[in-house]
Design a protein around this motif. Structure first.
Motif, PDB file in Angstrom:
ATOM      1  N   PHE A   1       3.733   0.161   2.220  1.00  0.00           N
ATOM      2  CA  PHE A   1       3.698  -1.105   1.907  1.00  0.00           C
ATOM      3  C   PHE A   1       4.753  -2.134   2.631  1.00  0.00           C
ATOM      4  O   PHE A   1       5.836  -1.854   2.628  1.00  0.00           O
ATOM      5  CB  PHE A   1       3.892  -1.182   0.598  1.00  0.00           C
ATOM      6  CG  PHE A   1       2.397  -0.689  -0.367  1.00  0.00           C
ATOM      7  CD1 PHE A   1       1.286  -0.330   0.285  1.00  0.00           C
ATOM      8  CD2 PHE A   1       2.582  -0.801  -1.682  1.00  0.00           C
ATOM      9  CE1 PHE A   1       0.234  -0.067  -0.533  1.00  0.00           C
ATOM     10  CE2 PHE A   1       1.272  -0.232  -2.569  1.00  0.00           C
ATOM     11  CZ  PHE A   1       0.309  -0.169  -1.750  1.00  0.00           C
ATOM     12  N   GLY A   2       4.301  -3.219   3.163  1.00  0.00           N
ATOM     13  CA  GLY A   2       5.261  -4.055   3.892  1.00  0.00           C
ATOM     14  C   GLY A   2       5.331  -3.862   5.271  1.00  0.00           C
ATOM     15  O   GLY A   2       5.978  -4.551   6.080  1.00  0.00           O
ATOM     16  N   HIS A   3       4.843  -2.620   5.635  1.00  0.00           N
ATOM     17  CA  HIS A   3       4.993  -2.313   7.077  1.00  0.00           C
ATOM     18  C   HIS A   3       4.140  -3.216   7.981  1.00  0.00           C
ATOM     19  O   HIS A   3       3.063  -3.771   7.600  1.00  0.00           O
ATOM     20  CB  HIS A   3       4.339  -0.835   7.402  1.00  0.00           C
ATOM     21  CG  HIS A   3       4.675  -0.212   8.631  1.00  0.00           C
ATOM     22  ND1 HIS A   3       4.445  -0.546   9.706  1.00  0.00           N
ATOM     23  CD2 HIS A   3       5.702   0.836   8.826  1.00  0.00           C
ATOM     24  CE1 HIS A   3       4.831   0.167  10.703  1.00  0.00           C
ATOM     25  NE2 HIS A   3       5.631   0.815   9.954  1.00  0.00           N
TER      26      HIS A   3
ATOM     27  N   ALA B   1      -3.242  -3.283   3.905  1.00  0.00           N
ATOM     28  CA  ALA B   1      -3.528  -2.484   2.844  1.00  0.00           C
ATOM     29  C   ALA B   1      -4.518  -3.223   1.424  1.00  0.00           C
ATOM     30  O   ALA B   1      -4.202  -4.362   1.394  1.00  0.00           O
ATOM     31  CB  ALA B   1      -2.339  -2.001   2.179  1.00  0.00           C
TER      32      ALA B   1
ATOM     33  N   THR C   1       0.939   1.355  -6.838  1.00  0.00           N
ATOM     34  CA  THR C   1       1.731   0.107  -6.850  1.00  0.00           C
ATOM     35  C   THR C   1       3.102  -0.061  -6.161  1.00  0.00           C
ATOM     36  O   THR C   1       3.723  -0.827  -5.819  1.00  0.00           O
ATOM     37  CB  THR C   1       2.237  -0.048  -8.334  1.00  0.00           C
ATOM     38  OG1 THR C   1       3.026   1.285  -8.720  1.00  0.00           O
ATOM     39  CG2 THR C   1       0.897  -0.359  -9.172  1.00  0.00           C
ATOM     40  N   GLU C   2       3.667   1.202  -5.466  1.00  0.00           N
ATOM     41  CA  GLU C   2       4.423   1.595  -4.604  1.00  0.00           C
ATOM     42  C   GLU C   2       4.240   2.411  -3.464  1.00  0.00           C
ATOM     43  O   GLU C   2       3.719   3.412  -3.674  1.00  0.00           O
ATOM     44  CB  GLU C   2       5.775   1.931  -5.237  1.00  0.00           C
ATOM     45  CG  GLU C   2       6.561   1.096  -6.412  1.00  0.00           C
ATOM     46  CD  GLU C   2       7.624   1.502  -6.859  1.00  0.00           C
ATOM     47  OE1 GLU C   2       8.045   2.509  -6.635  1.00  0.00           O
ATOM     48  OE2 GLU C   2       8.380   0.440  -7.678  1.00  0.00           O
ATOM     49  N   HIS C   3       4.401   2.259  -2.213  1.00  0.00           N
ATOM     50  CA  HIS C   3       4.062   3.173  -1.326  1.00  0.00           C
ATOM     51  C   HIS C   3       5.177   2.774  -0.163  1.00  0.00           C
ATOM     52  O   HIS C   3       5.297   1.532   0.314  1.00  0.00           O
ATOM     53  CB  HIS C   3       2.661   2.825  -1.078  1.00  0.00           C
ATOM     54  CG  HIS C   3       2.008   3.933  -0.148  1.00  0.00           C
ATOM     55  ND1 HIS C   3       2.439   4.167   1.326  1.00  0.00           N
ATOM     56  CD2 HIS C   3       1.171   4.874  -0.410  1.00  0.00           C
ATOM     57  CE1 HIS C   3       1.638   5.174   1.800  1.00  0.00           C
ATOM     58  NE2 HIS C   3       1.093   5.809   0.589  1.00  0.00           N
TER      59      HIS C   3
END
Length: 528
Positions: A272-274, A279, A267-269
């Protein structure tokens, strides 16, 4: 005889539920129960079977509470949510459905590859915002590009086939892929360093084992050519995710598409958003066709086991009848351990596995014995292999399996001899049953008697004075306690073998010290 009863604790198709009923199995369909650990714990004792997907966690506590459980079936291939050692200790058969979602997972990898090189998710999001940024999403063709496939088994070979159809150059790294099978697939077999240096896109299709964990380590990611892409729809933990981010940030890699993560649910990584990362939430097997296939398969397998005793796709149980089991059990254990011994020493492409049965064992049902030996050989690299699917997996990789029998066995009532042929060498190991337990009696033509132990050290060395003392001193200084020490040699001054049972696993550091000893030609840590 009461009707067997199965609990379906995850979402499974109505067709699968009906199969249970049609085959004489009482079934309770509670698709949300798997998420309620306490309730599952309170009711599991009523059931003979438990059918799950990934939401239900069949922990040691659940298994202990399942006093009547005989089988746990996983609709899918991954069994991370099932405590297999606890199930085995409790005498519970664990089944999966390893082939029901192969096409779906392979197609997802191809879809991720296209999405990655053409920035489709990013372009879609931008267009929805009314930006119309054509120049911002300049893509790359896959035509003529080199796809590096790490793991060319069931799913990897399907990906390779699709990529060949796209007119890509396909290279593959897989220790069990033979040259003949590579030619059949239309791919070039290469070593890992070659694949990393040549591939424009790398896709992973290998299980997560001690040998494959972080196979795309920081060092290996750095070996990829500048501008390469990475696709992982296999297992989290195959890629060093922190290193991947660093190399994306540095511009060395052009992008990554990830369907799996080291920790799930993710749920968080940091990725994420890169902007260079696509993903998805472990969707490899998520199509209606795959879900239906695996659900039907697990229902058929569990029903057949509970009503007729038939075992298929079991990860911890051989396919044998109730009458055969008592006689076969010790020889199954011997065959698997001989295979594990050879498999842990194998580093190059496997071509052939030959099993010879001499003496009384030659009159038994040999199919589960040979399958156990093959499973043992393959298991160090393919953790999800079992005695049911091992022959199929071997054949997929072009490995020839043969068995021969001889009514007489010299010196022993029964002997199993295992011979494996790789692209570089031939290795032999033989064993027997002594006092009800498996024992090694020969390695590479050298006579030796040794019991199997959970942790062992195998060395080959030149037969020179002082070696035994040097080895013992090295292990002693490292705090490694020796349980047994078995030796053999071809002749005075010739090649010698040591098989040492120790109390704890041998660390890489200690192993390097052993390898550095004078006269040592090989040193490998083994586990059984």
């Amino acid at each position: 005889m009461p009707m067997p009863k199965v609990l379906v604790s995850d979402k499974l198709s109505e067709t699968a539920v009906n199969i249970f009923r049609e085959r004489g199995v009482d079934v309770d369909f509670e698709p949300s129960l798997g998420k309620d650990k306490e309730k599952l714990l309170s009711v599991i004792g009523q059931y003979d079977g438990l059918a799950v997907r990934s939401a239900t966690k069949a922990t040691a506590a659940i298994i202990e509470a399942g006093k009547n459980l005989k089988v746990i079936g996983r609709a899918g291939i991954g069994v991370d949510n099932i405590d297999i050692p606890a199930a085995t200790a409790a005498g519970i058969v664990v089944m999966n459905t390893p082939y029901g979602n192969a096409i779906t997972t392979a197609e997802h990898a191809i879809a991720m590859m296209f999405s990655l090189v053409r920035s489709i998710p990013q372009a879609s999001a931008s267009t929805h915002l009314g930006k119309w940024e054509k120049s911002a999403f300049m893509g790359t063709e896959v035509f003529g590009k080199t796809l590096g496939v790490i793991g060319c088994g069931n799913i990897g070979s399907i990906v390779a086939d699709r990529a060949v159809g796209l007119k890509m150059r396909v290279i593959a790294f897989d220790p069990f892929l033979t040259e003949e099978r590579a030619i059949e697939l239309g791919v070039e077999k290469v070593d890992l360093d070659t694949l990393l240096s040549r591939a424009d896109i790398v896709t992973l299709h290998t299980p997560l084992t001690d040998q494959t964990r972080n196979i795309l380590s920081r060092d290996n990611l750095a070996k990829l050519k500048k501008g390469a892409y990475v696709v992982n729809c296999a297992r989290g933990g195959l890629v060093d995710e922190d290193a991947l981010k660093d190399l994306l940030d540095a511009g060395h890699l052009s992008g990554a598409a990830l369907d799996v993560f080291a920790t799930e649910p993710a749920t968080e990584h940091p990725l994420f958003g890169h902007p260079k990362v696509i993903a998805t939430p472990h969707l490899g097997a998520s199509t209606s066709e795959a879900q239906e296939n695996v659900a039907i398969q697990v229902a058929e397998q569990m029903a057949d086991y509970l009503t007729r005793g038939a075992v298929s796709n079991a990860l911890n149980s051989p396919s044998v009848t109730a009458e055969e089991a008592p006689r076969l059990k010790p020889y199954i254990a011997l065959a698997e351990k001989l295979g594990l011994f050879a498999g842990q020493l194998t580093r190059t492409g496997l071509k052939q596995i030959e099993v010879t049965y001499e003496g009384e064992v030659a009159a038994l049902n040999l199919k589960p014995l040979t399958a156990s030996a093959v499973a043992g050989v393959l298991k160090p690299m393919l953790s999800e292999v079992n005695i049911v699917n091992a022959p199929v997996i071997a054949r997929e990789r072009g490995v020839t399996i043969s068995e021969t029998t001889c009514d007489d066995a010299e010196s022993y009532d029964s002997i199993i001899r295992l011979k494996i042929t790789t692209e570089q060498q031939t290795r032999t190991v033989s064993g027997t049953i002594f006092g009800g337990a498996p024992r090694i009696v020969e390695i590479k033509g050298v006579e030796m008697e040794a019991s199997f132990a959970p942790h062992m050290l195998y060395t080959t060395n030149e037969d020179k004075p002082g070696f035994i003392g040097a080895l013992g001193k090295t292990l002693g200084e490292a705090g490694v306690n020796i349980a047994t020490f078995n030796l053999g040699r071809a002749g005075p001054g010739e090649g010698a073998i040591a098989l040492v049972a120790v109390d704890d696993p041998i660390s890489d550091e200690v192993l390097e010290k052993v390898r550095a000893l004078p006269h040592v030609t090989q040193a490998t840590a083994l586990s059984f």
